[in-house]
Design a protein around this motif. Structure first.
Motif, PDB file in Angstrom:
ATOM      1  N   VAL A 504      -4.370  12.209  25.244  1.00 23.59           N
ATOM      2  CA  VAL A 504      -3.328  11.394  24.108  1.00 23.59           C
ATOM      3  C   VAL A 504      -2.445  12.208  23.799  1.00 23.59           C
ATOM      4  O   VAL A 504      -1.076  11.882  23.833  1.00 23.59           O
ATOM      5  CB  VAL A 504      -4.399  10.977  22.936  1.00 23.59           C
ATOM      6  CG1 VAL A 504      -3.278  10.380  21.932  1.00 23.59           C
ATOM      7  CG2 VAL A 504      -5.563   9.933  23.312  1.00 23.59           C
ATOM      8  N   CYS A 505      -2.502  13.510  23.797  1.00 24.30           N
ATOM      9  CA  CYS A 505      -1.180  14.170  23.387  1.00 24.30           C
ATOM     10  C   CYS A 505      -0.331  14.316  24.432  1.00 24.30           C
ATOM     11  O   CYS A 505       0.822  14.402  24.367  1.00 24.30           O
ATOM     12  CB  CYS A 505      -1.645  15.831  23.267  1.00 24.30           C
ATOM     13  SG  CYS A 505      -2.844  16.167  21.680  1.00 24.30           S
ATOM     14  N   GLN A 506      -0.499  14.103  25.674  1.00 26.03           N
ATOM     15  CA  GLN A 506       0.246  14.270  26.926  1.00 26.03           C
ATOM     16  C   GLN A 506       1.029  13.026  26.858  1.00 26.03           C
ATOM     17  O   GLN A 506       2.127  12.907  27.785  1.00 26.03           O
ATOM     18  CB  GLN A 506      -0.382  14.581  28.158  1.00 26.03           C
ATOM     19  CG  GLN A 506      -0.933  15.965  28.296  1.00 26.03           C
ATOM     20  CD  GLN A 506      -2.037  16.083  29.570  1.00 26.03           C
ATOM     21  OE1 GLN A 506      -2.323  14.959  30.104  1.00 26.03           O
ATOM     22  NE2 GLN A 506      -2.191  17.349  29.826  1.00 26.03           N
ATOM     23  N   ARG A 507       0.681  11.823  26.190  1.00 26.90           N
ATOM     24  CA  ARG A 507       1.742  10.877  26.142  1.00 26.90           C
ATOM     25  C   ARG A 507       2.995  11.135  25.226  1.00 26.90           C
ATOM     26  O   ARG A 507       3.954  10.460  25.520  1.00 26.90           O
ATOM     27  CB  ARG A 507       0.939   9.608  25.466  1.00 26.90           C
ATOM     28  CG  ARG A 507      -0.410   9.115  26.072  1.00 26.90           C
ATOM     29  CD  ARG A 507      -0.798   7.736  25.220  1.00 26.90           C
ATOM     30  NE  ARG A 507      -2.424   7.836  25.792  1.00 26.90           N
ATOM     31  CZ  ARG A 507      -2.885   6.706  25.083  1.00 26.90           C
ATOM     32  NH1 ARG A 507      -2.867   6.225  24.013  1.00 26.90           N
ATOM     33  NH2 ARG A 507      -4.342   6.430  25.780  1.00 26.90           N
ATOM     34  N   TYR A 508       2.779  12.078  24.480  1.00 25.91           N
ATOM     35  CA  TYR A 508       3.890  12.192  23.856  1.00 25.91           C
ATOM     36  C   TYR A 508       4.464  13.668  23.882  1.00 25.91           C
ATOM     37  O   TYR A 508       5.832  13.909  23.862  1.00 25.91           O
ATOM     38  CB  TYR A 508       3.664  12.515  22.250  1.00 25.91           C
ATOM     39  CG  TYR A 508       2.939  11.065  21.810  1.00 25.91           C
ATOM     40  CD1 TYR A 508       3.912  10.041  21.572  1.00 25.91           C
ATOM     41  CD2 TYR A 508       1.599  10.747  21.748  1.00 25.91           C
ATOM     42  CE1 TYR A 508       3.362   8.895  20.992  1.00 25.91           C
ATOM     43  CE2 TYR A 508       1.195   9.643  21.300  1.00 25.91           C
ATOM     44  CZ  TYR A 508       1.948   8.444  21.113  1.00 25.91           C
ATOM     45  OH  TYR A 508       1.467   7.283  20.732  1.00 25.91           O
ATOM     46  N   ARG A 509       3.785  14.675  24.641  1.00 23.83           N
ATOM     47  CA  ARG A 509       4.398  15.986  25.125  1.00 23.83           C
ATOM     48  C   ARG A 509       3.709  16.419  26.362  1.00 23.83           C
ATOM     49  O   ARG A 509       2.468  16.551  26.468  1.00 23.83           O
ATOM     50  CB  ARG A 509       3.835  17.072  24.025  1.00 23.83           C
ATOM     51  CG  ARG A 509       4.334  18.228  24.566  1.00 23.83           C
ATOM     52  CD  ARG A 509       4.017  19.588  23.599  1.00 23.83           C
ATOM     53  NE  ARG A 509       4.609  19.508  22.199  1.00 23.83           N
ATOM     54  CZ  ARG A 509       4.479  20.291  21.136  1.00 23.83           C
ATOM     55  NH1 ARG A 509       3.639  21.059  21.332  1.00 23.83           N
ATOM     56  NH2 ARG A 509       5.276  20.206  20.243  1.00 23.83           N
ATOM     57  N   LYS A 510       4.598  16.169  27.398  1.00 25.53           N
ATOM     58  CA  LYS A 510       4.005  16.268  28.863  1.00 25.53           C
ATOM     59  C   LYS A 510       3.484  17.483  29.175  1.00 25.53           C
ATOM     60  O   LYS A 510       2.563  17.581  29.834  1.00 25.53           O
ATOM     61  CB  LYS A 510       5.210  15.985  29.842  1.00 25.53           C
ATOM     62  CG  LYS A 510       6.374  16.969  29.749  1.00 25.53           C
ATOM     63  CD  LYS A 510       7.370  16.232  30.604  1.00 25.53           C
ATOM     64  CE  LYS A 510       8.758  17.375  30.413  1.00 25.53           C
ATOM     65  NZ  LYS A 510       9.745  16.436  31.302  1.00 25.53           N
ATOM     66  N   LYS A 511       3.909  18.527  28.313  1.00 34.72           N
ATOM     67  CA  LYS A 511       3.309  19.898  28.789  1.00 34.72           C
ATOM     68  C   LYS A 511       2.066  20.283  27.658  1.00 34.72           C
ATOM     69  O   LYS A 511       1.647  21.482  27.732  1.00 34.72           O
ATOM     70  CB  LYS A 511       4.429  21.065  28.572  1.00 34.72           C
ATOM     71  CG  LYS A 511       5.576  21.186  29.433  1.00 34.72           C
ATOM     72  CD  LYS A 511       6.520  21.980  29.091  1.00 34.72           C
ATOM     73  CE  LYS A 511       7.677  21.997  30.088  1.00 34.72           C
ATOM     74  NZ  LYS A 511       8.836  23.003  29.766  1.00 34.72           N
ATOM     75  N   ALA A 512       1.584  19.434  27.040  1.00 34.03           N
ATOM     76  CA  ALA A 512       0.507  19.783  26.343  1.00 34.03           C
ATOM     77  C   ALA A 512      -0.693  19.827  27.104  1.00 34.03           C
ATOM     78  O   ALA A 512      -1.077  19.395  28.109  1.00 34.03           O
ATOM     79  CB  ALA A 512       0.280  18.249  25.326  1.00 34.03           C
ATOM     80  N   GLY A 513      -1.672  20.814  26.473  1.00 32.99           N
ATOM     81  CA  GLY A 513      -2.901  21.293  27.301  1.00 32.99           C
ATOM     82  C   GLY A 513      -3.929  21.239  26.217  1.00 32.99           C
ATOM     83  O   GLY A 513      -3.709  21.313  24.840  1.00 32.99           O
ATOM     84  N   MET A 514      -5.005  22.068  26.650  1.00 28.75           N
ATOM     85  CA  MET A 514      -6.027  22.455  25.703  1.00 28.75           C
ATOM     86  C   MET A 514      -5.503  23.228  24.583  1.00 28.75           C
ATOM     87  O   MET A 514      -6.007  23.264  23.570  1.00 28.75           O
ATOM     88  CB  MET A 514      -7.276  23.113  26.416  1.00 28.75           C
ATOM     89  CG  MET A 514      -8.503  23.206  25.704  1.00 28.75           C
ATOM     90  SD  MET A 514      -9.898  23.870  26.614  1.00 28.75           S
ATOM     91  CE  MET A 514     -10.010  22.472  27.865  1.00 28.75           C
ATOM     92  N   GLY A 515      -4.652  24.241  25.141  1.00 26.65           N
ATOM     93  CA  GLY A 515      -4.186  25.355  24.034  1.00 26.65           C
ATOM     94  C   GLY A 515      -3.290  24.642  22.933  1.00 26.65           C
ATOM     95  O   GLY A 515      -3.584  24.935  21.631  1.00 26.65           O
ATOM     96  N   THR A 516      -2.517  23.563  23.191  1.00 30.17           N
ATOM     97  CA  THR A 516      -2.040  22.579  22.304  1.00 30.17           C
ATOM     98  C   THR A 516      -3.026  22.023  21.145  1.00 30.17           C
ATOM     99  O   THR A 516      -2.762  22.275  20.025  1.00 30.17           O
ATOM    100  CB  THR A 516      -1.137  21.608  22.834  1.00 30.17           C
ATOM    101  OG1 THR A 516      -0.497  21.807  23.884  1.00 30.17           O
ATOM    102  CG2 THR A 516      -0.338  20.727  21.921  1.00 30.17           C
ATOM    103  N   VAL A 517      -3.924  21.656  21.744  1.00 29.76           N
ATOM    104  CA  VAL A 517      -5.040  20.798  20.718  1.00 29.76           C
ATOM    105  C   VAL A 517      -5.596  22.025  20.103  1.00 29.76           C
ATOM    106  O   VAL A 517      -5.783  21.960  18.864  1.00 29.76           O
ATOM    107  CB  VAL A 517      -6.009  20.197  21.527  1.00 29.76           C
ATOM    108  CG1 VAL A 517      -7.034  19.846  20.640  1.00 29.76           C
ATOM    109  CG2 VAL A 517      -5.539  18.996  22.449  1.00 29.76           C
ATOM    110  N   VAL A 518      -6.160  23.106  20.740  1.00 32.96           N
ATOM    111  CA  VAL A 518      -6.890  24.177  19.889  1.00 32.96           C
ATOM    112  C   VAL A 518      -5.744  24.976  18.703  1.00 32.96           C
ATOM    113  O   VAL A 518      -6.282  24.973  17.684  1.00 32.96           O
ATOM    114  CB  VAL A 518      -7.412  25.264  20.771  1.00 32.96           C
ATOM    115  CG1 VAL A 518      -8.038  26.620  20.030  1.00 32.96           C
ATOM    116  CG2 VAL A 518      -8.483  24.800  21.840  1.00 32.96           C
ATOM    117  N   SER A 519      -4.751  24.967  19.207  1.00 33.03           N
ATOM    118  CA  SER A 519      -3.646  25.586  18.311  1.00 33.03           C
ATOM    119  C   SER A 519      -3.207  24.696  16.900  1.00 33.03           C
ATOM    120  O   SER A 519      -3.227  25.194  15.818  1.00 33.03           O
ATOM    121  CB  SER A 519      -2.535  26.099  18.953  1.00 33.03           C
ATOM    122  OG  SER A 519      -1.570  24.972  19.456  1.00 33.03           O
TER     123      SER A 519
END
Length: 555
Positions: A504-519
Motif C-alpha cells: 500500500v505504501c508503494q502506491r504513494y512512494r515507489k521507493k517505500a520498503g520495510m524500512g519505511t514502515v518500521v521507521s
C-alpha cells in the motif's frame, strides 16, 4: 542533511527524526522480503539442529483444550492470520498439563520428512491467503466501481478536518472485532483520505495501521478472543482457587477506556511527530503507473450522488438478509446451542465474509447507479484485476507460511517464551513491578510469537497462579496482558500483513520498503507502550474495577 524543503520553507530535522530517517534508509536497503524469509528459514533450520544437539528443553504447565475442537485464531499482528474457521463451536474446556518441551531438529529424519511432506499443507493452512482473497472480492469491486473514492470524498466533506485522524485510528481499534478486515479495508482508506485532504498518504497508512494493530486486544465491544482468554484463565486459576470464575466482561471497563486512550495517543503521534517528519507529499514520489486522483465535474458528481444512493439501497437489502439470518430466533447464524450472536457464534466466525459481501453489494449498487460498473463481465474483470495485483504478495505468503511452520515445529518460540517467563517469575520484587515486568515480557515475546491465544496458553498457567498468591486478581493479570500484547504488532517482522502494508505504501512512494514502515511505526510502539503502561499503573493504584464485578485486588 539537517533540513528538508517543504515548499519554500526549510524544516529542521530533529535528532529523533534523523534517527528515524536513518532507520528508513537502512531498512530500505535490506534485501527483498522474500529473500529475508528465505534467510530466516535457513537460520531456523540450522539453529534447530544446534539446539537439539545441546539438548535444550523446558518443563512447563500448558493450558490445552480438553477436546479435539480447534478454536479460531484472532490476529493482531499474528503469525496465523484470519478468522477463517467454520461456524465456531462452543469454547472448549481447557485442562492444565505438565509438559516437557524439547528443541526439535529440522535436519534429522523426522525434520527432513516434515519439510518435504508439509510444504503444500503449510501454505494451505496459512489462513491469511484465503482471508485476503475473500476480503478483496468485495473491496475490489467497490474500489473499481468508484465507491471507495466517493465515500472518502463524502467523509472528508462531512467530517471535521481536525477529527479525521482520530476517527481513522478509532475505527481501526474497533475493527479488531472483525479480525483482518481493518488491515485490508481501513489502511488503504486511511491513505486515500489523507491524500484527499492534501496530507501525506503515508501518514494515513500509519494512523490506520496503528489503530488496527497497536492496541489490538482492546475494544469497546466484547470480541471472540475475550471468550477464549477467559476460558483459559478459568482453567488455570483452578490450580489454586477452584471457586474463582471469570466472565467475558472482566476487562470491559478497562478495554473501553484503553481503546479511547490509545486512539488519542496515536492521533497525537500521527499529527505531532509523524506528519512533520514526512513533510508535504509530492505526487512525483508515486510510481508512474499509480492511479491518479480524478476530480469529477458536475455531471460526474451527479452520477456519484446517484451511485451513493443506489449503494445504500443495495447495502440495506444485504443488511436485511444478514439480519434475517442472524437476529430471528433460531436463525442459522446464531449459536445453535445457546442462541448467542456476539460471542461464539457463526455470525462472529463469518464476520469477515459478511463484510466482504456487504462491500460487494454496495459496490454493485454504486456501479449501477453511477453507471461505472455495468454488466456481469465487468464485475468479474474488476475482481480479476484486484487478484492480479496480489501475485507478489501471495508468493511472499508462501515463504512466510513455511518459515512459521518450521519455527513452530522446532519449538524455539515456546522455549524462548517459557525461559523468559521463568526469569520473571523468579524475580523477588513487589506485585506492581512484577506486573510491569510481565507487560514487558509479553511485549518482547510478541516480537517472536505474535498471536493473542498462543502466548496466553503458555503464560497463563505460570502467571495467573503466581499473581493470585500475591493477592492480585486474574482480571488484573489479563489487563496487563492486553497492554503488552499490542504495541509490538506494528514493528514485528512476523506480522503477516507487513508485506501488504508495504504494498500500500508503494502506491504513494515507489521507493517505500520495510524500512519505511518500521521507521514510521517505531514511535507508535515506544510511545504507546510507555503511556499505556502508565495508564495501567494509574488505574491499578486508584483501584478502578476492570469490569463489572472485577476488582483490581482479591476481596
Amino acid at each position: 542533511m539537517n533540513a528538508k524543503t517543504v515548499g519554500e520553507e526549510p524544516v529542521k530535522r530533529g535528532g529523533m527524526q534523523r534517527v528515524l530517517d536513518g532507520i528508513e534508509r537502512v531498512g530500505n536497503k535490506v534485501p527483498h522480503p522474500a529473500l529475508i524469509f528465505l534467510g530466516l528459514i535457513v537460520i531456523v533450520i540450522v539453529l534447530s539442529q544446534i539446539l537439539s544437539w545441546a539438548g535444550t528443553s523446558v518443563t512447563t504447565e500448558v493450558a490445552e483444550p480438553a477436546t479435539a475442537q480447534v478454536a479460531p485464531e484472532y490476529p493482531g499482528g499474528t503469525s496465523v492470520a484470519g478468522n477463517d474457521a467454520p461456524p465456531a463451536p462452543a469454547v472448549p474446556d481447557y485442562s492444565v498439563k505438565h509438559e516437557k518441551i524439547t528443541a526439535e531438529s529440522l535436519l534429522d529424519g523426522d525434520g527432513i520428512r516434515f519439510i518435504f511432506t508439509t510444504a503444500v499443507q503449510n501454505f494451505n493452512d496459512f489462513g491469511v491467503v484465503a482471508v485476503i482473497l475473500v476480503a478483496m472480492i468485495g473491496v475490489g469491486v467497490a474500489e473499481e466501481a468508484g465507491l471507495i473514492a466517493a465515500l472518502i470524498r463524502k467523509m472528508v466533506k462531512v467530517a471535521p478536518r481536525g477529527a479525521i485522524t482520530f476517527i481513522i485510528v478509532l475505527l481501526g481499534g474497533i475493527s479488531s472485532v472483525a479480525s483482518d478486515a481493518g488491515y485490508l479495508v481501513l489502511i488503504p482508506l486511511g491513505a486515500a483520505a489523507f491524500a484527499s485532504l492534501g496530507r501525506h498518504p503515508l501518514g494515513g497508512i500509519a494512523a490506520a495501521y496503528a489503530g488496527v494493530s497497536a492496541a489490538f486486544f482492546v475494544n469497546i465491544l466484547i470480541t471472540p478472543a475475550d471468550g477464549i482468554i477467559t476460558e483459559v484463565t478459568n482453567e488455570t486459576i483452578g490450580l489454586v482457587a477452584p471457586d474463582v470464575h471469570l466472565n467475558v466482561t472482566q476487562n470491559l471497563y478497562f478495554s473501553i477506556a484503553s481503546t479511547l486512550f490509545c486512539a488519542a495517543v496515536m492521533t497525537v503521534i500521527t499529527e505531532r511527530l509523524l506528519e512533520p517528519r514526512l513533510g508535504k507529499y509530492d505526487p512525483a514520489e508515486a510510481p508512474s503507473d499509480a492511479p491518479v486522483d480524478h476530480q469529477p465535474d458536475e455531471e460526474e458528481m451527479a452520477l456519484e450522488s446517484r451511485g451513493l444512493r443506489w449503494s445504500v439501497y443495495y447495502l440495506l437489502i444485504a443488511v436485511a438478509i444478514v439480519s434475517a439470518l442472524t437476529f430471528i430466533p433460531g436463525a442459522p447464524l446464531r449459536n445453535p446451542d445457546t442462541g448467542e450472536i456476539f460471542g461464539n457464534s457463526p455470525f462472529m466466525s463469518s464476520l469477515l465474509f459478511i463484510i466482504s459481501m456487504l462491500f460487494l453489494a454496495a459496490g454493485l449498487g454504486y456501479g449501477r447507479g453511477a453507471k461505472s460498473l455495468t454488466g456481469s463481465t465487468n464485475v468479474i474483470n474488476a475482481i480479476v484485476k484486484t487478484f492480479n495485483g496480489l501475485g507478489g504478495l501471495i508468493f511472499l505468503m508462501l515463504l512466510i507460511a513455511q518459515f512459521i511452520a518450521y519455527f513452530n515445529y522446532s519449538n524455539m518460540s515456546t522455549l524462548a517464551a517459557t525461559g523468559l517467563a521463568d526469569l520473571l517469575e523468579r524475580a523477588d520484587i513487589g506485585a506492581l513491578p512484577l506486573l510491569i515486568g510481565f507487560i514487558l515480557l509479553v511485549f518482547v515475546i510478541d516480537l517472536i510469537m505474535p498471536g493473542v491465544i498462543p502466548k496466553w496458553a503458555i503464560l497463563a498457567p505460570i502467571f495467573v497462579p503466581l499473581f493470585f498468591r500475591l493477592g492480585i486478581a486474574p482480571q488484573t493479570v489479563i489487563a496487563a496482558y492486553r497492554v503488552g500484547d499490542g504495541p509490538a504488532n506494528v514493528i514485528t517482522p512476523l506480522m503477516v500483513y507487513l508485506p501488504f502494508i508495504v504494498l500500500v505504501c508503494q502506491r504513494y512512494r515507489k521507493k517505500a520498503g520495510m524500512g519505511t514502515v518500521v521507521s514510521m511505526m517505531l514511535p507508535y510502539t515506544g510511545i504507546v507502550l510507555v503511556t499505556w503502561v502508565l495508564f495501567y499503573v494509574v488505574w491499578y493504584l486508584i483501584g478502578i474495577p476492570w469490569g463489572p464485578s472485577a476488582p483490581v485486588h482479591l476481596g
